[in-house]
Design a protein around this motif. Structure first.
Motif, short mmCIF file in Angstrom:
data_model
loop_
_atom_site.label_atom_id
_atom_site.label_comp_id
_atom_site.label_asym_id
_atom_site.label_seq_id
_atom_site.Cartn_x
_atom_site.Cartn_y
_atom_site.Cartn_z
N SER A 270 0.85 -1.19 0.00
CA SER A 270 0.00 0.00 0.00
C SER A 270 0.89 1.24 0.00
O SER A 270 2.10 1.17 0.29
CB SER A 270 -0.90 0.01 1.23
OG SER A 270 -0.14 0.26 2.41
N PHE A 271 0.29 2.40 -0.32
CA PHE A 271 1.07 3.64 -0.31
C PHE A 271 1.59 3.93 1.10
O PHE A 271 2.69 4.47 1.27
CB PHE A 271 0.21 4.80 -0.82
CG PHE A 271 -0.03 4.77 -2.30
CD1 PHE A 271 0.99 5.08 -3.18
CD2 PHE A 271 -1.26 4.43 -2.82
CE1 PHE A 271 0.78 5.06 -4.55
CE2 PHE A 271 -1.49 4.40 -4.18
CZ PHE A 271 -0.47 4.71 -5.05
N HIS B 137 -0.51 9.33 3.51
CA HIS B 137 -0.80 7.88 3.43
C HIS B 137 -0.58 7.14 4.74
O HIS B 137 -0.88 5.94 4.81
CB HIS B 137 0.05 7.20 2.34
CG HIS B 137 -0.03 7.84 1.00
ND1 HIS B 137 -1.20 7.98 0.31
CD2 HIS B 137 0.94 8.41 0.21
CE1 HIS B 137 -0.98 8.59 -0.85
NE2 HIS B 137 0.31 8.87 -0.93
N LEU B 138 -0.07 7.79 5.77
CA LEU B 138 0.20 7.07 7.02
C LEU B 138 -1.05 7.00 7.88
O LEU B 138 -1.79 7.97 8.01
CB LEU B 138 1.32 7.78 7.81
CG LEU B 138 2.72 7.78 7.19
CD1 LEU B 138 3.72 8.37 8.19
CD2 LEU B 138 3.16 6.38 6.77
N GLY C 64 -5.82 0.68 9.37
CA GLY C 64 -4.38 0.88 9.22
C GLY C 64 -3.91 0.67 7.79
O GLY C 64 -4.65 0.23 6.90
N ASN C 65 -2.62 1.02 7.55
CA ASN C 65 -2.03 0.83 6.24
C ASN C 65 -1.98 -0.65 5.87
O ASN C 65 -1.70 -1.51 6.69
CB ASN C 65 -0.60 1.38 6.21
CG ASN C 65 -0.57 2.89 6.35
OD1 ASN C 65 0.26 3.43 7.07
ND2 ASN C 65 -1.46 3.60 5.68
N GLY C 66 -2.29 -0.93 4.59
CA GLY C 66 -2.15 -2.29 4.08
C GLY C 66 -3.25 -3.24 4.49
O GLY C 66 -3.13 -4.45 4.27
N SER D 194 -8.12 0.54 0.10
CA SER D 194 -8.13 0.87 -1.33
C SER D 194 -8.57 -0.32 -2.16
O SER D 194 -9.28 -0.15 -3.18
CB SER D 194 -6.73 1.34 -1.76
OG SER D 194 -6.34 2.51 -1.07
N THR D 195 -8.19 -1.51 -1.76
CA THR D 195 -8.62 -2.72 -2.47
C THR D 195 -10.14 -2.85 -2.42
O THR D 195 -10.79 -3.22 -3.41
CB THR D 195 -7.96 -3.97 -1.87
OG1 THR D 195 -6.53 -3.82 -1.92
CG2 THR D 195 -8.36 -5.22 -2.61
#
Length: 412
Positions: A27-28, A55-56, A259-261, A265-266
């Motif tokens: 992820s970004f 992006h964090l 959280g990230n990842g 977005s998916t």
């Protein structure tokens, strides 16, 4: 690297082994953490961070802050994150159309000083304008007095046999009393011209008021925008994301957090093909606009009719960018590109606005302006953001992702 320092950095930023081998699937936010880890690993004398919190997620921002507290070199920080600027900056460089000004203190202190300076400049300019008006009134008074004196000293209205009257007029002219009023007019005119030049040299103070309204956006006439049965999405490395039945009504405002990842977005990309709306009724802004779309967006702008282009440029202006620079620049900044993509929707009947990290790359006034605009939009909103303050104002429902599970609910 496998030394102790590298291990500390990996632990601090939550970097997993093998990320370099699957960079494209990260992820970004994960990419940003890896980039930050590399920057802190080399322990530079000067550390330049350009929008490091983009992006964090909230946990990652705390990791970054901890690393910044332990950095003792020279730091240069470019950010729209007010909390970060206030926590770490001892002085701030404020850049505007008029130039750059370095002010002591953090962002909040510098912004307060900037407002005081602008108010003082505005007050002084208004005083100078009032003084110019007073001087012009005085000039008008002296002109009238001089004209009246000239009338009294004219022989045209005297009888040709009034030798005494003619003598008195000649005496007034010789003594200089007639010229005195004219001299006063000339002196006042010089003062007015000097004050006018002084005022012209004082730049007008622009106390910008952002009043951006999205002049598009309507509610769809359909029953709902999408409905997905409960299911599972596969993320990187075979990680699943389980979600319950998901549906979106025509007036829904939904914020997606996590959280990230973790698949935000998916999930968005999974939903978009399932929409019941025509593609032209949906405006989707991803986290980063691909390089391939830059020329396409600028070509679309150039092809617009003057009236349509004017609407787009008004939005660009109200979002804090100079329209002439957007029109003339061969390579727009990421923030300007996002503003342009959003502004081009002015000529479309948008019924659903999908935005993935919409505040990324925007400066602080633009973030506030966008927030106000979205609050008034008629269309449905589906927003992904780590900025809870932004989401709490704009959305009612919350879809939160953690531990591989999406849970639906409302903001508390």
């Amino acid at each position: 690297a496998t030394d102790l320092r590298a291990c500390e950095i990996r632990c601090r930023f939550g970097l997993e082994a093998g990320w370099d081998e699957r960079w494209e699937s990260l992820s970004f936010g994960e990419r940003k953490r890896a980039q930050l880890g590399c920057a802190f690993y080399v322990e530079p004398d000067i550390l330049c961070l350009d929008e490091p919190t983009n992006h964090l997620d909230r946990d990652s921002v705390q990791m970054l802050k901890a690393a910044m507290r332990e950095f003792y070199g020279i730091g240069l920080l470019v950010s729209h994150d007010r909390e970060l600027l206030d926590a770490f900056c001892g002085q701030c460089l404020f850049i505007s159309e008029e130039g750059a000004t370095l002010r002591p203190g953090n962002w909040t202190e510098g912004r307060s000083q900037q407002e005081i300076e602008l108010q003082n400049r505005s007050r002084i300019r208004e005083q100078e304008k009032a003084e110019l008006r007073r001087m012009k009134q005085e000039l008008l008074r002296r002109r009238r007095k001089a004209e009246k004196a000239e009338g009294r000293n004219s022989k045209r209205k005297l009888d040709r046999h009034d030798h005494d009257g003619k003598g008195r007029i000649d005496a007034a002219r010789v003594s200089g009393r007639s010229r005195a009023a004219t001299d006063l007019v000339r002196q006042q005119r010089v003062k007015v011209e000097r004050q006018d030049r002084r005022l012209s040299g004082m730049a007008a103070v622009k106390l910008r008021e952002y009043d951006f309204k999205i002049p598009y956006g309507s509610r769809s006439g359909r029953n709902r925008l999408f409905a997905l049965p409960a299911g599972e999405l596969m993320l990187g490395e075979g990680r699943p994301l389980a979600y319950p039945e998901l549906r979106m009504e025509t007036d829904d405002r939904i914020g997606i957090t996590g959280g990230n990842g973790l698949g935000k977005s998916t999930l968005i990309r999974h939903i978009l093909p399932k929409l019941t709306l025509e593609p032209e009724r949906v405006l989707y802004l991803p986290q980063e606009i691909p390089e391939s779309e830059r020329e396409e967006l600028q070509a679309r702008l150039a092809a617009l009719k003057p009236a349509e282009q004017g609407k787009v440029m008004q939005i660009i202006h109200n979002l804090g960018s100079l329209p002439e620079l957007v029109l003339s620049s061969a390579r727009l900044s990421p923030g300007e590109l996002r503003k342009l993509r959003l502004a081009l929707g002015v000529n479309e009947d948008i019924q659903l606005l999908v935005m993935d990290e919409p505040t990324n790359h925007l400066d602080l006034p633009s973030v506030e302006c966008l927030e106000n605009a979205l609050a008034d939009a008629e269309c449905a909103l589906l927003l992904v953001s780590h900025d809870w303050r932004f989401l709490r104002r704009l959305t009612r429902k919350r879809w939160d992702i953690r531990d591989g599970i999406l849970k639906t609910g409302y903001w508390e």
